[in-house]
Enzyme design. Structure first.
Site, PDB file in Angstrom:
ATOM      1  N   LYS A  33       0.844  -1.203   0.000  1.00 23.00           N
ATOM      2  CA  LYS A  33       0.000   0.000   0.000  1.00 23.00           C
ATOM      3  C   LYS A  33       0.881   1.257   0.000  1.00 23.00           C
ATOM      4  CE  LYS A  33      -0.305  -0.263   5.051  1.00 23.00           C
ATOM      5  NZ  LYS A  33      -1.168  -0.613   6.194  1.00 23.00           N
ATOM      6  N   TYR A 253      18.341  28.138   9.917  1.00 19.02           N
ATOM      7  CA  TYR A 253      17.127  28.819  10.388  1.00 19.02           C
ATOM      8  C   TYR A 253      17.003  28.729  11.905  1.00 19.02           C
ATOM      9  CZ  TYR A 253      15.298  29.106   5.611  1.00 19.02           C
ATOM     10  OH  TYR A 253      15.109  29.391   4.297  1.00 19.02           O
TER      11      TYR A 253
HETATM   12  C1  PLP Z   1      -0.371  -1.738   6.759  1.00 22.02           C
HETATM   13  C2  PLP Z   1      -0.942  -2.977   7.298  1.00 22.02           C
HETATM   14  C3  PLP Z   1      -0.134  -4.101   7.524  1.00 22.02           C
HETATM   15  C4  PLP Z   1       1.375  -4.076   7.416  1.00 22.02           C
HETATM   16  O1  PLP Z   1       1.885  -3.631   8.653  1.00 22.02           O
HETATM   17  P1  PLP Z   1       3.460  -3.525   8.919  1.00 22.02           P
HETATM   18  O2  PLP Z   1       3.554  -3.089  10.334  1.00 22.02           O
HETATM   19  O3  PLP Z   1       3.981  -2.506   7.969  1.00 22.02           O
HETATM   20  O4  PLP Z   1       4.023  -4.863   8.666  1.00 22.02           O
HETATM   21  C5  PLP Z   1      -0.743  -5.270   7.928  1.00 22.02           C
HETATM   22  N1  PLP Z   1      -2.087  -5.332   8.113  1.00 22.02           N
HETATM   23  C6  PLP Z   1      -2.887  -4.266   7.930  1.00 22.02           C
HETATM   24  C7  PLP Z   1      -4.347  -4.399   8.167  1.00 22.02           C
HETATM   25  C8  PLP Z   1      -2.357  -3.055   7.527  1.00 22.02           C
HETATM   26  O5  PLP Z   1      -3.146  -1.996   7.366  1.00 22.02           O
END
Ligand code: PLP
Length: 356
Positions: A33, A253
């Site tokens: 994702k 800054y």
């Molecule tokens: C993003 C996500 C994962 C992956 O989690 P990580 O901590 O990056 O391994 C697994 N399950 C769900 C439902 C997620 O939204």
């Protein structure tokens, strides 16, 4: 050309996926994702196409991008669909869906689909974000099992503190899951990366590795399995200016940093517009010619400054690694009150170069 770029090592991605699999023998959704946590979803999916059992993304937009690129594996939508008009597309493109809300059930029940869907029924085992409560889970399961729109039913839940083994929370969630799903036949998926790495008793049928695929540890402590991960992304740039300052001079800054001694300052072509965290503190580790030094002064949009005083061999043109081999993104993140997930997802402007 501006030297800032992200070098993505696709063989490390393959290695990390195989590590997840080898820890359990289960099947695994490669979670890609958010553009594969900033690594480029299509390239990552293509790289894992030969080995991944399936992929997981956050929404149909992300899934259709993969289908358009020719990715054929099952793709799970981790929050299912958001509007009922997505449902025919799910059937058409063979997308699997999490179902977490009563409204989704009603929409599914009313849908006229070209073929039934593979549904992952979400249990809220204690995260209290999405999912059906333990008390209602079995009855929702039975209603779904009776629908002609459902091809198969699987169980899914999510851990809130699997990266903190001492809290007892994961044991509670496991017990809640076992009780709520007792007697319901079907595959189960519980584990995100920290679950995979630290909770073998929770592995069950389908893993969901995300951050570990990219080689960043989800833990704030040394962990044996996590130490076998290989960083996929090197965030790289060069020193583009050097200046010598006496003690007592401010840098950048807000004059956040005042030189405590005569200081050789290196300016790096990397800033928060590239995704480097603006909240990184003085002392945040940075590698110059492979050697550790620290950030000094506030990160600006296109540049940041590092201390070269103790690296006399380094100077204009020296290679700089902001994170990657020898400097885990998790360590950098902790200096910026952040997490490697956010560092990767914030990657911006810098071109990605791929290596296999
Ligand atoms: C993003 C996500 C994962 C992956 O989690 P990580 O901590 O990056 O391994 C697994 N399950 C769900 C439902 C997620 O939204």
């Amino acid at each position: 050309m501006r030297p800032a770029h992200a070098l993505i090592d696709l063989s490390a991605l393959r290695h990390n996926y195989q590590l997840a699999k080898s820890l359990s023998g289960c099947r695994a959704f490669a979670v890609i994702k958010a553009n594969a946590y900033g690594h480029g979803a299509v390239r990552c999916a293509e790289t894992l196409q030969g080995s991944a059992d399936a992929f997981a993304v956050a929404c149909i937009e992300e899934a259709l991008e993969l289908r358009a690129a020719g990715i054929r594996q099952p793709i799970l939508l981790l929050e299912g669909w958001f509007e009922a008009d997505e449902l025919p597309l799910l059937a058409e493109h063979d997308l699997w869906a999490v179902l977490h809300h009563e409204e989704q059930l009603l929409q599914l029940q009313d849908a006229n689909l070209s073929r039934p869907l593979h549904i992952w029924l979400k249990l809220d085992s204690g995260m209290h974000r999405v999912g059906f409560s333990p008390a209602e889970y079995a009855s929702v399961w039975q209603r779904l099992a009776a629908l002609p729109q459902v091809a198969s039913l699987s169980k899914i839940t999510h851990f809130s503190r699997a990266d903190e083994p001492e809290t007892g929370r994961t044991e509670q969630q496991l017990a809640t899951f076992a009780a709520a799903t007792a007697g319901l036949e079907g595959p189960a998926s519980l584990c995100n990366s920290p679950g995979i790495l630290a909770w073998p008793q929770a592995h069950h049928d389908w893993l969901r590795p995300g951050i570990m695929l990219y080689g960043a540890t989800p833990f704030e402590f040394e962990q044996d399995n996590a130490s076998k991960l290989r960083p996929v992304m090197q965030l790289i740039s060069r020193i583009i200016a050097v200046r010598e300052l006496p003690a007592g001079e401010p840098i950048g800054y807000g004059s956040r940093f005042i030189t405590p001694r005569p200081t050789r300052v290196g300016v790096v072509a990397m800033g928060y517009a590239d995704g480097y965290p603006r909240h990184a503190k003085d002392g945040t580790p940075v590698l110059v010619d492979g050697q550790r030094t620290g950030l000094i002064g506030r990160v600006s949009m296109d540049m940041l400054t590092v201390d070269l005083t103790d690296l006399p061999g380094s100077g204009l043109g020296s290679a700089v690694t902001l994170w990657g081999n020898g400097l885990n993104a998790s360590e950098v993140a902790s200096w910026a009150d952040s997490i490697p997930y956010q560092l990767f997802c914030n990657l911006n402007r810098v071109p990605r170069h791929y290596r296999d």
